[in-house]
Structures are given as structure tokens and as C-alpha cells.
Design an enzyme around this catalytic site. Structure first.
Site, PDB file in Angstrom:
ATOM      1  N   LYS A 173      16.622 -37.164  -0.322  1.00 30.92           N
ATOM      2  CA  LYS A 173      16.199 -38.032   0.775  1.00 30.92           C
ATOM      3  C   LYS A 173      17.130 -39.224   0.992  1.00 30.92           C
ATOM      4  O   LYS A 173      17.167 -39.795   2.087  1.00 30.92           O
ATOM      5  CB  LYS A 173      14.772 -38.530   0.528  1.00 30.92           C
ATOM      6  CG  LYS A 173      13.691 -37.471   0.680  1.00 30.92           C
ATOM      7  CD  LYS A 173      13.476 -37.092   2.134  1.00 30.92           C
ATOM      8  CE  LYS A 173      12.252 -36.211   2.313  1.00 30.92           C
ATOM      9  NZ  LYS A 173      11.991 -35.885   3.727  1.00 30.92           N
ATOM     10  N   SER A 216      15.713 -29.864  -4.722  1.00 32.27           N
ATOM     11  CA  SER A 216      15.638 -31.011  -3.820  1.00 32.27           C
ATOM     12  C   SER A 216      15.117 -32.286  -4.454  1.00 32.27           C
ATOM     13  O   SER A 216      15.216 -33.356  -3.852  1.00 32.27           O
ATOM     14  CB  SER A 216      14.770 -30.661  -2.604  1.00 32.27           C
ATOM     15  OG  SER A 216      13.477 -30.242  -3.010  1.00 32.27           O
TER      16      SER A 216
END
Length: 519
Positions: free
Chosen positions: A51, A305
Site C-alpha cells: 500500500k 501483498s
């Protein structure tokens, strides 16, 4: 597409963001037929998640006058930390609106990275509405977690790095989908530069909003989503991310909780890293694809991720990983309540490792056992069930029974009305080796009836076992001698108040003197 590719190629994701490694997974590669598996390690970013890339690029795109007014977002997870750190790197004030229910550890993490935290509402929708209100009131720039071209471009730099780090043949790249920003960015750049590579999105079966939208031909809103992989638990994907994913993805694969837990274990085994559930979703999809499709000679690459995992969830992950890998069968077996039945049942299992064994006496007719058995190859569970049924013991396969896996396995037992005469309760340490349970059973005389048994493998070199056994008072000396010959360390728990309150069922004032500890 040209404009998006230009944004990705010129994206600003350095500073606090790093180029993460593309690591081999040799153990997993060998298990799926020696097909090369590589893992893109976005869990190594300073906020332990990809992110940071989208947040950095979005903030870098803002003019000076917008930066002076600050940025704002709504998030209880990785996006919040990414925006806070990206803003701090540029000296930009950042307001992060989080639900009041957000765990304190996440709130403190955002504060530590420079974010001004505003707690509002009971859920994300409330926090989102409040962030939009503050945006209008202050003029701060709202940074969307996924449905923004600059955010998508920032995430797309992962695709650029993958192609640069592995210029050789690639069969497929697997990317988790929540709102779709990561998948849209990675798919855009790979489809543009290497169109022969398959690009596959992966979603939890309980939060498959992108798959449902693509099948419907329009964005849909799921009534509810499962929260195990909370980082990708999104009820509706973004408008721009849906457009891109519908056009660019080859397919969307869904995976269940057990498969995600197994993928977390695979990452630990090969990389000694602990992924969060959302971080392991892509690898779970890779494994499902490899089991379904024959190899074409290129590498299979999954994006890890993130690694923002609450420590207390590790227990659940460990419990479910073996089932997700197909290496544990959970069975409910009914055996007659008579001496020798246990020994006969365990003999059927042979040298297979028993991973769990739960039983509590109910009546003198039959016993229901919840048992876990380690399996090492495809089809072995069916063979075990067939062997047990051939001996006349009814079997119910519980391996895919969610209620059984979440709750019933821990509730097998209870109090027996009136108590059980001559019952002693012992807590053992069994050596973790094949045959240990059978050796224990063979050390007992047939008339010493087992009334309770609980065991679960916890990965140590010894297993913890709680056993209830009916031993008449005049046979206690012989019983002690048998245990001494067995040599398993144990502690008498007959006087333990937990036993008296929840398992015994006899008069609570009864005298129960503890016997000596043996070792």
C-alpha cells in the site's frame, strides 16, 4: 492504456518505499511438480504492505497548494499506515479516520508513522463518510485505497519490477484482489509489455466481489463478506479497477480459508516469513491453478501483498493449514464402548501419525471419537475411511465441515451425569513419534476402560494428552507399575477443579486425593 502505462513507468514510489525481492520457493516448487514458484515480497516494505506504493505516488502527484492542505483517508488497515508514512516522508499533514472498533495496535502503528488519527463510527462505512466530511470542511485531498489512477499506477510498479527481476519465461502472475487496485495496476503493465503472460486475480471465496462483478457484467455489492482475509474483504470493487480487471485479467480464482492458511505455512516454510491472510491469497490461487493446469515451462509468480498479521490469529492459521494442504483428515468415528475397541481402532491407522484425538464417555453402548490423521498423498484419506469402515466402524468425514473445524472439535466431552466410578484423570507427555499412542494403549489392561481422551499435535517434540481411565482401587498399584514401565511423564489431575467443574459430573464434595506424579 498508454496514459496509464506512462503513469506506472514514471510513478514515484521510492523514498520510504523499496524495490522488494522476488524470492524462490524451492519446497513448494518441488511439491507441485518442480514448477518454478517465485514470491514477490511486498511484505518487506516499511509498512509491511504494498500500500505504500500507491500512497507515495498519489501524494507525489499533488500540487504544492494541495499538499499544504494535507491529505486524508479512511482505513483500519494497511492503507492507513501507507498514507501516514508516505505523507510524513513529504512533510504533509495526514488525517486517518479509523472506526472506533479498530484494534489499539493498529491505531498506535498509524500514530507512530505520523498520522493524525480520528476515531469515528463502528465500521468502515462510518469512517469513510466522516473522512469525506472532513475533506469538504478542510480542503484536504482524499486518498482512495484503490479506485484512483495514481494509486493504481503506484501499485503497478510491482509489475514492472517483476518483469525486470525475471526476464525469462513466465507462465502466470497471481495477484490478490480486494478493491482491485493492485490487480489493475499489475495487470495493466504486464499485459502491455508481456501479453503472453497469464494474469490471474485471486479472491477469498467469502469475499469474491470482483469475480461476481465480472460474471454479472457490472459492479455488484455483496451482502456480506468473510473477514478472515480482512485486507481483501471488500463488498464492492472500484469503478476504474473493475473496468481494467474485466478487460485485462485472464480469470479470477477463489480460495477458501484452509487454502489461505496452507499458503501462509508455505511462505513460512520457504521464506521464514509470516504473511497476513490477504498476503497469502495470491499464493493460494497459484497452488489451485497448478493443481488444475499442466505446466507450460514458465515461472509461476505470486505477490505476497502484506504481513500485518495479529499474533493471536496464528493459532487459527496453524490449526487450519494442514487441512488446507490436504495433509490432515478429520473424521468422526463411532466405535463400540467395550474393552479393546480403542486398540483395534488405532491398529487400523497403523503407522500413520494421529494429529488429534477427542473423546468423552457418554454411555455403555458406543463411543463417538473426533480424530485427526496425517495424510501424505492424494487419495490416502479415502483409503483410511475405507479401512475403518471395513472393520465395521461408521465414519463421517469432517474435513470440510466448517462448524466442526471451528467449534465442535473443541467441545467434544462434557460432564457425565453421576460421574464415572473409579475414574482417574492424568495429563501425559507423549513422544511425537509413530506408534506412541498404540504403545500407550497396549500398556493398559483390558479392564482399565478409557473414559476420556484428548490430544492435539502442536508441532513440538512431545504431545500433550489428557486421559481419563477407570481403575478400581485395588488395582491402582498395578496401574502405577504399568505407567512406570511405559515411561511417559505424567501428572495426576483428578483433584483439579477444572476437571471437577466441567468433566467429572460426580458430587463436587467427593474426596479425590491426588496420586503421586510420575516421570
Amino acid at each position: 492504456m498508454d496514459q496509464l502505462i506512462h503513469k506506472i513507468v514514471t510513478a514515484h514510489v521510492r523514498g520510504v518505499g523499496i524495490e522488494t525481492s522476488l524470492d524462490p520457493m524451492p519446497r513448494l516448487s518441488g511439491r507441485i511438480g518442480d514448477r518454478q514458484v517465485l514470491l514477490k515480497r511486498e511484505d518487506l516494505q516499511p509498512v509491511f504492505s504494498f500500500k505504500i506504493r500507491g500512497a507515495l505516488n498519489k501524494i507525489a502527484s499533488l500540487p504544492d497548494e494541495a499538499l499544504a492542505r494535507g491529505v486524508i483517508c479512511a482505513s483500519a488497515g494497511n492503507h492507513a499506515q501507507g498514507v501516514a508514512l508516505a505523507a510524513a516522508q513529504r512533510g504533509v499533514p495526514a488525517t486517518i479516520v479509523m472506526p472506533t472498533t479498530t484494534p489499539g495496535i493498529k491505531v498506535e502503528a498509524v500514530k507512530a508513522r505520523g498520522g493524525n488519527v480520528v476515531l469515528h463510527g463502528d465500521g468502515f462505512d462510518d469512517a469513510y463518510a466522516e473522512a469525506r466530511r472532513i475533506e469538504q470542511e478542510t480542503g484536504a485531498t482524499f486518498i482512495h485505497p484503490f479506485d484512483d489512477p495514481e494509486v493504481i499506477a503506484g501499485q503497478g510498479t510491482i509489475g514492472l519490477e517483476i518483469l525486470r527481476q525475471h526476464p525469462g519465461p513466465i507462465e502466470a502472475v497471481f495477484v490478490a484482489i480486494g478493491g482491485g487496485g493492485l490487480a489493475a495496476g499489475v495487470a495493466s503493465v504486464i499485459r502491455y509489455l508481456r501479453p503472453e503472460i497469464r494474469i490471474i486475480g485471486v479472491e477469498p471465496v467469502e469475499a469474491a466481489s470482483m469475480k461476481a462483478s465480472i460474471e454479472a457484467g457490472e459492479r455488484v455489492i455483496l451482502n456480506e463478506v468473510g473477514l478472515f482475509a480482512d485486507g481483501v474483504a471488500v463488498r464492492q470493487v472500484g469503478e476504474e479497477t473493475f473496468r481494467l480487471c474485466r478487460e485485462l485479467l485472464d480469470e479470477v480464482i477463489t480460495v477458501d480459508t484452509d487454502a489461505i492458511c496452507a499458503a501462509i505455512k508455505d511462505i513460512f516454510d520457504d521464506c521464514r516469513a509470516v504473511a497476513e491472510p490477504a498476503g497469502a491469497v495470491a499464493l493460494a490461487g497459484l497452488k489451485a491453478y497448478a493443481a488444475r493446469d499442466g505446466g507450460e515451462g514458465g515461472a509461476l509468480i505470486a505477490v505476497n501483498s502484506g504481513a500485518n498479521l495479529n499474533f493471536d490469529r496464528l493459532r487459527h492459521v496453524a490449526e487450519r493449514a494442514e487441512i488446507g494442504e490436504g495433509r490432515e483428515a478429520l473424521l468422526a468415528v463411532t466405535i463400540p464402548e467395550r474393552p479393546g475397541s480403542y486398540r483395534r481402532f488405532i491398529s487400523i491407522l497403523g503407522r500413520r501419525a494421529v494429529t488429534e484425538f477427542n473423546y468423552r464417555y457418554a454411555d455403555d453402548r458406543r463411543a463417538h471419537i473426533f480424530v485427526g490423521v496425517e495424510t501424505k498423498r492424494a487419495g490416502e484419506k479415502a483409503e483410511i475411511i475405507a479401512a475403518i469402515e471395513a472393520e465395521g466402524f461408521p465414519v463421517v468425514d469432517m474435513s470440510d465441515n466448517e462448524m466442526a473445524k471451528l467449534h465442535a472439535r473443541y467441545m467434544v466431552g462434557g460432564r457425565v451425569a453421576g460421574g464415572i466410578p473409579d475414574e482417574v484423570l492424568l495429563r501425559f507427555q507423549f513422544p511425537e513419534r509413530p506408534g506412541a499412542l498404540l504403545r500407550f494403549l497396549e500398556s493398559l489392561r483390558p479392564q482399565w476402560n478409557i473414559t476420556l481422551f484428548h490430544y492435539r499435535n502442536h508441532g513440538a517434540d512431545h504431545g500433550r494428552v489428557l486421559a481419563g481411565i477407570q481403575v478400581p482401587a485395588d488395582e491402582r498399584e498395578a496401574f502405577d507399575q504399568a505407567l512406570a514401565a511405559l515411561g511417559y511423564p505424567y501428572q495426576d489431575e483428578t483433584a483439579n477443579p477444572a476437571y471437577r467443574l466441567f468433566l467429572d459430573g460426580g458430587p463436587e464434595t467427593a474426596e479425590r486425593a491426588p496420586r503421586a506424579e510420575a516421570s
